[in-house]
Design a protein around this motif. Structure first.
Motif, PDB file in Angstrom:
ATOM      1  N   GLU A  70       5.975   9.309  -5.863  1.00 54.53           N
ATOM      2  CA  GLU A  70       6.517  10.676  -6.035  1.00 54.53           C
ATOM      3  C   GLU A  70       8.106  10.689  -6.516  1.00 54.53           C
ATOM      4  O   GLU A  70       8.902  11.508  -7.126  1.00 54.53           O
ATOM      5  N   THR A  71       9.050   9.782  -6.080  1.00 55.43           N
ATOM      6  CA  THR A  71      10.493   9.641  -6.369  1.00 55.43           C
ATOM      7  C   THR A  71      10.643   8.335  -6.877  1.00 55.43           C
ATOM      8  O   THR A  71       9.915   7.438  -6.490  1.00 55.43           O
ATOM      9  N   GLY A  72      11.892   8.202  -7.535  1.00 52.36           N
ATOM     10  CA  GLY A  72      12.395   6.903  -7.816  1.00 52.36           C
ATOM     11  C   GLY A  72      13.110   6.258  -7.070  1.00 52.36           C
ATOM     12  O   GLY A  72      13.962   5.331  -7.531  1.00 52.36           O
ATOM     13  N   THR A  73      12.979   6.324  -5.892  1.00 50.66           N
ATOM     14  CA  THR A  73      13.837   5.795  -4.752  1.00 50.66           C
ATOM     15  C   THR A  73      13.141   4.374  -4.332  1.00 50.66           C
ATOM     16  O   THR A  73      11.744   4.004  -4.554  1.00 50.66           O
ATOM     17  N   LEU A  74      13.980   3.341  -3.827  1.00 48.69           N
ATOM     18  CA  LEU A  74      13.369   2.081  -3.564  1.00 48.69           C
ATOM     19  C   LEU A  74      12.538   2.236  -2.276  1.00 48.69           C
ATOM     20  O   LEU A  74      11.590   1.613  -2.063  1.00 48.69           O
ATOM     21  N   ALA A  75      13.228   3.348  -1.279  1.00 46.30           N
ATOM     22  CA  ALA A  75      12.483   3.362  -0.096  1.00 46.30           C
ATOM     23  C   ALA A  75      11.090   3.938  -0.206  1.00 46.30           C
ATOM     24  O   ALA A  75       9.963   3.687   0.329  1.00 46.30           O
ATOM     25  N   GLU A  76      10.599   4.914  -1.407  1.00 45.80           N
ATOM     26  CA  GLU A  76       9.523   5.332  -1.617  1.00 45.80           C
ATOM     27  C   GLU A  76       8.452   4.229  -2.040  1.00 45.80           C
ATOM     28  O   GLU A  76       7.340   4.363  -2.041  1.00 45.80           O
ATOM     29  N   LEU A  77       9.037   3.008  -2.357  1.00 42.31           N
ATOM     30  CA  LEU A  77       8.066   1.829  -2.847  1.00 42.31           C
ATOM     31  C   LEU A  77       7.363   1.393  -1.728  1.00 42.31           C
ATOM     32  O   LEU A  77       6.193   0.626  -1.905  1.00 42.31           O
ATOM     33  N   LEU A  78       7.782   1.229  -0.420  1.00 38.04           N
ATOM     34  CA  LEU A  78       7.148   0.592   0.699  1.00 38.04           C
ATOM     35  C   LEU A  78       5.924   1.122   1.295  1.00 38.04           C
ATOM     36  O   LEU A  78       5.006   0.518   1.450  1.00 38.04           O
ATOM     37  N   PRO A  79       5.796   2.585   1.205  1.00 30.56           N
ATOM     38  CA  PRO A  79       4.533   2.910   2.291  1.00 30.56           C
ATOM     39  C   PRO A  79       3.234   2.544   0.883  1.00 30.56           C
ATOM     40  O   PRO A  79       2.198   2.065   1.706  1.00 30.56           O
ATOM     41  N   PRO A  80       3.205   2.810  -0.398  1.00 32.46           N
ATOM     42  CA  PRO A  80       1.918   2.350  -0.894  1.00 32.46           C
ATOM     43  C   PRO A  80       1.844   1.063  -1.157  1.00 32.46           C
ATOM     44  O   PRO A  80       0.777   0.580  -0.994  1.00 32.46           O
ATOM     45  N   LEU A  81       2.871   0.161  -1.119  1.00 37.14           N
ATOM     46  CA  LEU A  81       2.564  -1.582  -1.062  1.00 37.14           C
ATOM     47  C   LEU A  81       1.790  -1.748   0.337  1.00 37.14           C
ATOM     48  O   LEU A  81       1.012  -2.562   0.365  1.00 37.14           O
ATOM     49  N   ARG A  82       2.008  -0.851   1.325  1.00 41.43           N
ATOM     50  CA  ARG A  82       1.553  -1.210   2.793  1.00 41.43           C
ATOM     51  C   ARG A  82       0.116  -0.622   2.914  1.00 41.43           C
ATOM     52  O   ARG A  82      -0.879  -1.167   3.415  1.00 41.43           O
ATOM     53  N   GLN A  83      -0.217   0.299   2.037  1.00 43.38           N
ATOM     54  CA  GLN A  83      -1.245   1.049   2.290  1.00 43.38           C
ATOM     55  C   GLN A  83      -2.476   0.503   1.240  1.00 43.38           C
ATOM     56  O   GLN A  83      -3.767   0.665   1.635  1.00 43.38           O
ATOM     57  N   ASN A  84      -2.109   0.124   0.086  1.00 42.81           N
ATOM     58  CA  ASN A  84      -3.131  -0.285  -0.963  1.00 42.81           C
ATOM     59  C   ASN A  84      -2.640  -1.831  -1.347  1.00 42.81           C
ATOM     60  O   ASN A  84      -1.619  -2.304  -1.154  1.00 42.81           O
ATOM     61  N   GLU A  85      -3.661  -2.367  -2.011  1.00 47.72           N
ATOM     62  CA  GLU A  85      -3.638  -3.695  -2.688  1.00 47.72           C
ATOM     63  C   GLU A  85      -3.260  -3.621  -4.349  1.00 47.72           C
ATOM     64  O   GLU A  85      -4.202  -3.349  -4.891  1.00 47.72           O
ATOM     65  N   TYR A  86      -1.866  -3.306  -4.480  1.00 55.96           N
ATOM     66  CA  TYR A  86      -1.526  -2.971  -6.012  1.00 55.96           C
ATOM     67  C   TYR A  86      -1.545  -4.556  -6.585  1.00 55.96           C
ATOM     68  O   TYR A  86      -1.099  -5.427  -6.140  1.00 55.96           O
ATOM     69  N   HIS A  87      -1.966  -4.625  -8.113  1.00 52.70           N
ATOM     70  CA  HIS A  87      -1.792  -5.761  -8.802  1.00 52.70           C
ATOM     71  C   HIS A  87      -0.748  -5.735  -9.665  1.00 52.70           C
ATOM     72  O   HIS A  87      -0.082  -6.871 -10.137  1.00 52.70           O
ATOM     73  N   VAL A  88      -0.232  -4.540 -10.102  1.00 49.91           N
ATOM     74  CA  VAL A  88       0.925  -4.633 -11.187  1.00 49.91           C
ATOM     75  C   VAL A  88       1.795  -3.356 -10.858  1.00 49.91           C
ATOM     76  O   VAL A  88       1.375  -2.391 -10.309  1.00 49.91           O
ATOM     77  N   LEU A  89       3.036  -3.816 -10.803  1.00 49.93           N
ATOM     78  CA  LEU A  89       4.328  -3.010 -10.616  1.00 49.93           C
ATOM     79  C   LEU A  89       4.752  -2.477 -12.023  1.00 49.93           C
ATOM     80  O   LEU A  89       5.422  -3.333 -12.578  1.00 49.93           O
ATOM     81  N   HIS A  90       4.871  -1.426 -12.178  1.00 46.78           N
ATOM     82  CA  HIS A  90       5.278  -0.829 -13.683  1.00 46.78           C
ATOM     83  C   HIS A  90       6.471  -0.028 -13.490  1.00 46.78           C
ATOM     84  O   HIS A  90       6.338   1.123 -12.688  1.00 46.78           O
ATOM     85  N   PHE A  91       7.896  -0.383 -13.981  1.00 46.53           N
ATOM     86  CA  PHE A  91       8.939   0.355 -13.783  1.00 46.53           C
ATOM     87  C   PHE A  91       9.222   1.071 -15.054  1.00 46.53           C
ATOM     88  O   PHE A  91       9.304   0.386 -16.123  1.00 46.53           O
ATOM     89  N   ILE A  92       9.648   2.290 -15.127  1.00 43.34           N
ATOM     90  CA  ILE A  92      10.198   3.120 -16.045  1.00 43.34           C
ATOM     91  C   ILE A  92      11.293   3.667 -15.984  1.00 43.34           C
ATOM     92  O   ILE A  92      11.470   4.395 -14.786  1.00 43.34           O
ATOM     93  N   GLY A  93      12.321   3.320 -16.638  1.00 43.40           N
ATOM     94  CA  GLY A  93      13.851   3.857 -16.211  1.00 43.40           C
ATOM     95  C   GLY A  93      14.900   3.059 -17.156  1.00 43.40           C
ATOM     96  O   GLY A  93      14.727   2.516 -18.043  1.00 43.40           O
ATOM     97  N   HIS A  94      16.104   3.471 -16.267  1.00 52.78           N
ATOM     98  CA  HIS A  94      17.205   2.299 -17.135  1.00 52.78           C
ATOM     99  C   HIS A  94      17.453   1.167 -16.441  1.00 52.78           C
ATOM    100  O   HIS A  94      17.083   0.949 -15.297  1.00 52.78           O
ATOM    101  N   GLY A  95      18.026   0.099 -17.387  1.00 56.15           N
ATOM    102  CA  GLY A  95      18.228  -1.057 -16.833  1.00 56.15           C
ATOM    103  C   GLY A  95      19.732  -1.534 -17.478  1.00 56.15           C
ATOM    104  O   GLY A  95      20.050  -0.957 -18.390  1.00 56.15           O
ATOM    105  N   GLY A  96      20.282  -2.646 -17.029  1.00 50.88           N
ATOM    106  CA  GLY A  96      21.388  -3.042 -17.845  1.00 50.88           C
ATOM    107  C   GLY A  96      21.588  -4.429 -17.293  1.00 50.88           C
ATOM    108  O   GLY A  96      21.168  -4.868 -16.255  1.00 50.88           O
ATOM    109  N   TYR A  97      23.056  -4.907 -17.770  1.00 47.22           N
ATOM    110  CA  TYR A  97      23.307  -6.238 -17.455  1.00 47.22           C
ATOM    111  C   TYR A  97      24.815  -5.990 -17.014  1.00 47.22           C
ATOM    112  O   TYR A  97      25.786  -5.513 -17.827  1.00 47.22           O
TER     113      TYR A  97
END
Length: 711
Positions: A202-229
């Motif tokens: 629902e949101t792009g926060t790191l905390a929002e990532l934990l519940p789905p990983l605990r509830q479901n067995e996901y195979h691919v994590l897809h990130f859409i956003g900015h990145g840099g070095y």
């Protein structure tokens, strides 16, 4: 799907340069040494140009400069020729042949040192096969060999993908919603077939990532956003959101802390800028490398900034290939080819695959029989529905076709009737038009013939007038030419004329003197009086005749007449003085000085004068001399020699009777040349008359002696 055989390449530093080693391949091992064909500055310039072209694509400027495409092709060719040279190139060629014999391709697995990790190896270009990163026969991956082996994870469909769309408000906005919508649309068919399950946080926060990983067995994590070095921290990071939707930078190590322990998560796709960059001294410093090191079998990340249009093409193509059971390296190649085909001729090399799996397989599908049965029944039902729909569509199409043909038949019949009526009207109109056209052409032809007849008559009249005019002009021209020719002949004849009366009168004293000299007798008084009278008469006649001719104004014969006159007048003067001395008027013998005899001086002057006149005649231009008086040079020469002989005789005797007492030589010379002068003098008028133009009557010609003033 073709099988891929491993072609493992290790690139390592060696002796100030680098060494390429083939450690495993269908054709054995090989190695070669090389140096990079470009400097760090050259590589940086290449990256800047590539990023510049991507920036234009991000601004939706659908144009990549041809020089940029040529630039990456030249770069990839130089890099390939340096790394794959000598024995390594030969080993690659043999391996390709061995793979073809087994109906397989090659998986080129690059193991790179840290200082070469940021080179865009995906641009490797073989002149024979093209870009290795686009060729499914030579799938190119960056292989990170770890101690723990990776086994494919068995899954039952659907393939579960957890998507994170991060769009912090304090950094430039990305088109994440559009990419998410396109990803859903492209995978909608697979979702309906229960081959793929696509979820989103629902949101792009790191905390929002934990519940789905605990509830479901996901195979691919897809990130859409900015990145840099981060150049200072030498680490890559992803731009997550915090509670206030501001940016929170999350490194690869931080992200791995959140997803570690979830064994089913085998693939991470970082659709963000520079997610694959690393530090030159730490090959695992980037986000992708950190995830692979912590246990993720395969990571797809972006080595450059990627534009929104390119990102919208890559992800759906990649997941379609994964859902169809292709290995992750083959799926990456397929997605790159799709990007290239959609016009992203530079950005196709932006996605980089880091792999730990030996054969590129990170999943194995474990099918549920019930699911298979349902899928088969659903497929059969859909096929039956499709066939029934096709049958009904066929029947409807046939009915519509029959109705259309009947309507066309009726329309053709109606059109035929209308066409027949139209043709009849058109035929009548055409015949009437042809009749009017024939009448008009007949009138036009008659008028044209009449005009041609009049034109011919006018042309003939003009031709006759022109011929008559030309005949008149020709007659006038010939008359003018004849008149000019006659005038020229008359002028030539007049030019040949000499004074006639003067030379004849001069013959009397010359003859008396010559006969006296030759006979040796003394001149009597009677002869002296004859000489005196003829000399006086001749002087007057020569002067009058010259002045009459001078008035004619014809310059071509003035000179000859003038020379004749000078010579005649001088001789007449000499004979006049000679006769006066012989007649001894007033006792002239006793009074004349004995030291300067007058006749000696006159004879000498006469000789010099005659000689100078002769030389002057001879010096005239030959063309002009042809117009000179006949026998004038001979007369002047004879007169000069005769007077010279007389002068010599007088010099010896020094008295007035000296001419009768000249010595034998002078005596004879004087007599001979005086006779010659007499002959020439008499002949000159006769020669002039003989050269008169034939058939001409001189009576009608102007008098040559009536010419203009003396020149």
């Amino acid at each position: 799907m073709r099988k891929l055989l491993d072609f493992d390449v290790v690139v390592e530093a060696y002796d100030g340069g680098y060494r390429t080693r083939v450690v495993a391949s269908p054709a054995g091992e090989a190695q070669t040494d090389f140096t990079l064909p470009f400097s760090d500055e050259g590589l940086e310039n290449l990256v800047l140009k590539v990023v510049g072209s991507i920036g234009r694509a991000r601004r939706k400027v659908r144009r990549i400069e041809p020089q940029e495409s040529r630039l990456i092709e030249d770069f990839g060719s130089q890099l390939f020729q340096a790394v794959f040279s000598g024995p390594v190139r030969e080993c690659l060629g043999r391996s390709r042949i061995a793979a073809e014999n087994k109906d397989a391709g090659l998986r080129v697995r690059l193991r790179l040192p840290g200082d070469l990790a940021n080179i865009p190896w995906e641009y490797l270009y073989d002149d024979e096969y093209g870009f290795l990163g686009l060729d499914p026969r030579t799938a190119l991956v960056r292989y990170l060999e770890m101690s723990a082996p990776v086994q494919p994870f068995p899954i039952r469909p659907p393939l579960r993908i957890l998507t994170i769309v991060s769009a912090p408000t304090d950094i430039p906005e990305i088109d994440g919603e559009k990419e998410w919508g396109k990803l859903k649309d492209e995978l909608d068919g697979l979702v309906r077939d229960e081959m793929v399950q696509l979820d989103r946080l629902e949101t792009g926060t790191l905390a929002e990532l934990l519940p789905p990983l605990r509830q479901n067995e996901y195979h691919v994590l897809h990130f859409i956003g900015h990145g840099g070095y981060d150049e200072e921290a030498h680490d890559g990071a992803l731009a997550f959101e915090d509670e206030d939707r501001n940016t929170r930078l999350v490194t690869g190590r931080d992200l791995m802390q959140m997803i570690s322990g979830h064994r089913s998560l085998r693939l991470v796709v970082l659709n963000a800028c520079e997610g694959a960059r690393s530090a030159s001294d730490d090959p695992f410093g980037g986000v992708a490398q950190a995830l692979v090191r912590r246990g993720i079998p395969a990571v797809v990340a972006m080595q450059f900034e990627i534009s929104d249009p390119a990102a919208l093409v890559f992800s759906p193509s990649f997941y379609q290939a994964i859902a169809q059971g292709r290995p992750v390296d083959v799926a990456t190649v397929e997605a790159r080819k799709t990007m290239f085909a959609r016009g992203h001729t530079v950005e196709w090399a932006t996605p980089v695959l880091y792999l730990r799996s030996q054969d590129g397989r990170v999943f194995t599908r474990r099918w549920n029989q019930e699911a298979e049965r349902k899928a088969r029944e659903e497929s059969e039902r859909q096929e039956a529905e499709r066939q029934e729909a096709e049958r009904q569509a066929r029947q409807e199409a046939e009915r519509q076709e029959a109705e259309r043909q009947e309507a066309e038949r009726k329309a053709r019949e109606e059109a035929g009737r209308r066409e027949a009526g139209q043709r009849a009207r058109e035929e009548a109109e055409r015949q009437d038009a042809e009749r009017r056209e024939a009448e008009w052409r007949s009138r036009e032809e008659a008028e044209r013939r009449e005009a041609e007849r009049r034109a011919r008559e006018e042309a003939e009249r003009r031709a006759r007038e022109e011929a008559e005019r030309r005949a008149r002009e020709e007659a006038e021209r010939r008359a003018r030419e004849e008149a000019e020719r006659r005038a020229r002949e008359e002028a030539k004849w007049r030019a040949m004329l000499t004074p006639m009366i003067g030379p004849i009168v001069l013959s009397v004293p010359l003859l008396i003197l010559a006969v006296t000299l030759l006979s040796g007798k003394r001149i009597t008084a009677a002869l002296a009086w004859v000489v005196f009278a003829s000399a006086a008469l001749g002087y007057v006649v020569a002067s009058v005749e010259y002045r009459r001719r001078r008035r004619s104004g014809e310059p071509e014969f003035r000179r000859g007449i003038r020379l004749w006159t000078f010579a005649l007048e001088f001789l007449f003067a000499w004979f006049l003085i000679y006769a006066i001395i012989q007649l001894n008027f007033a006792g002239l013998h006793s009074k004349a000085p004995h030291n300067i005899p007058l006749l000696t001086i006159l004879a000498g002057v006469g000789a010099l004068f005659s000689a100078s006149l002769c030389l002057r005649v001879l010096a005239i231009d030959p063309e002009e001399r042809r117009q000179m008086r006949p026998l004038l040079p001979a007369f002047l020469a004879c007169m000069a020699v005769g007077l010279g002989a007389a002068a010599i005789g007088y010099t010896h005797s020094l008295n007035v009777d000296a001419l009768n007492k000249i010595g034998p030589n002078s005596y004879k010379i004087g007599a001979i040349f005086f006779l010659a002068a007499l002959f020439v003098n008499l002949m000159a008028p006769l020669v002039a008359l003989a050269r008169r133009p034939s058939g001409k009557n001189t009576r009608g010609m102007p008098d040559a002696g009536m010419s203009g003033k003396r020149t």
